[in-house]
Write a protein that holds these residues in place. Structure first.
Motif, short mmCIF file in Angstrom:
data_model
loop_
_atom_site.label_atom_id
_atom_site.label_comp_id
_atom_site.label_asym_id
_atom_site.label_seq_id
_atom_site.Cartn_x
_atom_site.Cartn_y
_atom_site.Cartn_z
N THR A 156 57.65 41.48 36.27
CA THR A 156 56.98 42.77 36.44
C THR A 156 55.47 42.62 36.48
OG1 THR A 156 57.11 45.09 35.78
CG2 THR A 156 56.77 43.48 34.00
N VAL A 157 54.94 41.62 35.76
CA VAL A 157 53.50 41.39 35.80
C VAL A 157 53.06 40.91 37.18
CG1 VAL A 157 51.68 39.82 34.97
CG2 VAL A 157 53.15 41.02 33.33
N THR A 158 53.84 40.05 37.83
CA THR A 158 53.46 39.61 39.17
C THR A 158 53.52 40.78 40.16
OG1 THR A 158 55.74 38.86 39.57
CG2 THR A 158 54.14 37.19 38.87
N PRO B 162 63.73 42.02 29.12
CA PRO B 162 62.36 41.51 29.19
C PRO B 162 61.57 41.73 27.90
CG PRO B 162 62.47 43.67 30.20
CD PRO B 162 63.90 43.31 29.82
N LEU B 163 60.66 40.82 27.64
CA LEU B 163 59.61 41.03 26.65
C LEU B 163 58.53 41.86 27.32
CD1 LEU B 163 58.01 38.36 24.35
CD2 LEU B 163 56.58 39.94 25.63
N THR B 164 58.16 42.99 26.73
CA THR B 164 57.20 43.87 27.39
C THR B 164 55.94 44.14 26.57
OG1 THR B 164 58.21 45.93 26.58
CG2 THR B 164 59.06 45.01 28.67
N THR B 165 55.90 43.64 25.34
CA THR B 165 54.68 43.82 24.55
C THR B 165 54.53 42.70 23.53
OG1 THR B 165 53.47 45.25 23.00
CG2 THR B 165 55.88 45.35 22.92
N PHE B 166 53.29 42.27 23.33
CA PHE B 166 52.96 41.29 22.30
C PHE B 166 52.41 41.97 21.05
CE2 PHE B 166 53.36 38.44 25.83
CZ PHE B 166 53.69 37.21 25.28
N SER C 50 51.24 42.54 28.17
CA SER C 50 51.99 43.64 27.57
C SER C 50 52.06 44.81 28.54
CB SER C 50 51.33 44.07 26.25
OG SER C 50 51.31 43.00 25.33
N PRO C 51 52.88 44.72 29.57
CA PRO C 51 52.94 45.80 30.57
C PRO C 51 53.35 47.14 29.99
CG PRO C 51 54.76 44.23 30.85
CD PRO C 51 53.79 43.61 29.88
N LEU C 52 54.02 47.13 28.85
CA LEU C 52 54.41 48.39 28.22
C LEU C 52 53.19 49.26 27.94
CD1 LEU C 52 56.60 50.19 26.91
CD2 LEU C 52 56.25 48.90 24.80
N HIS C 53 52.04 48.65 27.68
CA HIS C 53 50.85 49.40 27.32
C HIS C 53 49.85 49.52 28.46
CE1 HIS C 53 52.53 48.97 23.35
NE2 HIS C 53 52.44 47.66 23.42
N ALA C 54 50.24 49.14 29.66
CA ALA C 54 49.35 49.27 30.81
C ALA C 54 49.00 50.73 31.05
CB ALA C 54 50.00 48.68 32.06
N TYR D 158 60.02 50.34 28.19
CA TYR D 158 59.32 50.06 29.44
C TYR D 158 59.97 50.79 30.61
CZ TYR D 158 56.90 47.45 33.11
OH TYR D 158 56.14 47.11 34.20
N ALA D 159 61.30 50.83 30.61
CA ALA D 159 62.00 51.57 31.66
C ALA D 159 61.59 53.05 31.61
CB ALA D 159 63.51 51.43 31.47
N GLU D 160 61.49 53.60 30.42
CA GLU D 160 61.10 55.01 30.28
C GLU D 160 59.67 55.22 30.77
OE1 GLU D 160 61.49 58.59 26.98
OE2 GLU D 160 61.76 56.50 26.36
N ARG D 161 58.77 54.30 30.47
CA ARG D 161 57.39 54.43 30.92
C ARG D 161 57.29 54.35 32.44
NH1 ARG D 161 52.10 52.34 29.85
NH2 ARG D 161 51.89 54.06 31.32
N LEU D 162 58.06 53.44 33.04
CA LEU D 162 58.07 53.35 34.50
C LEU D 162 58.50 54.68 35.10
CD1 LEU D 162 59.66 49.82 35.12
CD2 LEU D 162 57.30 50.49 35.60
#
Length: 392
Positions: A197-199, A219-223, A266-270, A296-300
């Motif tokens: 997802t980052v790419t 997926p790991l979506t946040t650190f 951490s795409p969850l917090h983009a 992350y799915a909900e944020r998308l």
């Protein structure tokens, strides 16, 4: 003759007693393996986890097929395999594996990023070879799996930059492997799901290649230290991912705290997820990464991205890689392949409204099959453990 009949009768009774005893032992063992503090596991999941956690089988799927290989259950013509090196940033070359159908094409392209916690020794293209090969066979696509550089030798952003460079290489060289750059998708599992997802985000931000779809497996979506329930409940490592490994990944891959909030870690917090390609996100019930994948799915969806989210009950982190022995893994692989085929055919029918689908453990004949196989595997494991004790 009478004495022979008596001997045969006693042998038959002893054999029946032995078989009955073994069945009881196996049944009790499987029952105990199914019982965990976090909930009761399906028999197949319990047996597989027992085998792995007790070092009775290896986690690595170190398959090295010949150059022309079968598709791993996908049917159709044999695949062509190619191992090569491609250039990335810093005048460096990284290994890459490619599976592609025979024929003129052009074929859809899937960039697959393997999991492994961004760390050396936790995963590579060999440990994920079966799923890479299966996706090529089941989707009729060219699947390209780059072996991006990992920590501790290489910290963020090396892994994602390598991975994005691999996309650029694929687009630039598509003619050499009969690839169709207009049907380009990204996919990955665990850390590889993060990279996938980052790419896609990097390609959007840099006006790069158009990404048709994305598939993110647990997926790991946040650190960041977000208090997700799944991180608290399933962090022991018994379900193939521990809190200790997660912290180790963060310490080595993102050693500076400022990196934890970067959208490319951490795409969850983009701040902006709009304009990303339609997504399939698959999570597992017994997985510390479950809640952040679903968040992350909900944020998308909130950002207007069409998304399909599916939680598989009764399984652990990495379960799709076990599709050869777990029916739920086969379901997950089928859903992944179907989503990618639909994306390639422009027939995806999903909305941008978040709706988590929960898939139950196998039922009916599939459940009978899983149960039978679980007891057969358990018998083998018990027999192997007994033989090891006798040899000590």
């Amino acid at each position: 003759m009478r004495w022979a009949k008596e001997i045969f009768k006693h042998l038959f009774l002893l054999t029946a007693l032995f078989v009955a005893s073994m069945l009881i032992i196996i049944s009790v063992a499987v029952y105990l393996w199914q019982s965990t503090d976090e909930g009761r596991l399906p028999a197949k999941t319990a047996v597989v986890l027992h085998a792995i956690n007790n070092n009775l089988v290896s986690l690595d799927i170190n398959i090295r097929p010949p150059r022309i290989v079968t598709g791993g259950g996908g049917g159709g013509s044999p695949l062509l395999r190619e191992d090569l090196y491609i250039p990335v940033q810093g005048d460096v070359q990284i290994p890459m594996r490619m599976y592609r159908p025979q024929g003129e094409g052009p074929f859809p392209i899937i960039m697959y990023y393997h999991g492994g916690a961004f760390l050396e020794g936790y995963g590579n293209i060999d440990t994920h070879d079966n799923i890479i090969r299966a996706l090529a066979a089941r989707t009729g696509s060219v699947v390209i799996a780059p072996s991006y550089r990992v920590a501790p030798d290489y910290i963020f952003p090396t892994a994602v930059e390598d991975s994005y460079s691999a996309i650029e290489w694929a687009v630039d060289h598509a003619d050499t492997f009969n690839g169709d750059i207009d049907r380009l998708s990204v996919a990955g599992d665990s850390a590889g799901g993060n990279i996938a997802t980052v790419t896609a985000m990097m390609s959007r931000d840099r006006d790069g290649p158009d990404i048709l779809s994305q598939v993110l497996l647990y997926p790991l979506t946040t650190f960041k230290d977000v208090p997700f329930e799944s991180r608290e409940i399933y962090d022991s490592g018994y379900y193939l991912l521990s809190r200790q490994v997660m912290y180790r990944a963060r310490d080595f891959y993102t050693p500076e705290e400022v990196m934890w909030t970067n959208p490319y870690t951490s795409p969850l917090h983009a701040e902006d997820l709009s304009g990303l390609p339609p997504a399939l996100i698959i999570t597992a019930e017994f997985d510390p990464l479950r809640d952040e994948g679903e968040a992350y799915a909900e944020r998308l969806a909130e950002e207007g991205v069409p998304v399909r989210a599916t939680r598989y009950r009764g399984v652990m982190h990495g379960f799709v890689s076990f599709y050869e022995v777990m029916q739920s893994g086969r379901y997950g692989l089928q859903e992944t392949s179907s989503f990618l085929r639909q994306a390639n055919q422009n027939t995806l029918q999903i909305t941008d409204r978040y709706n988590l689908q929960v898939r139950q453990p196998p039922q009916g004949l599939d459940r009978v099959r899983d149960q039978t196989e679980a007891f057969a595997i358990a018998a083998y494991l018990i027999g192997r453990s007994g033989a090891d004790l006798l040899n000590q």
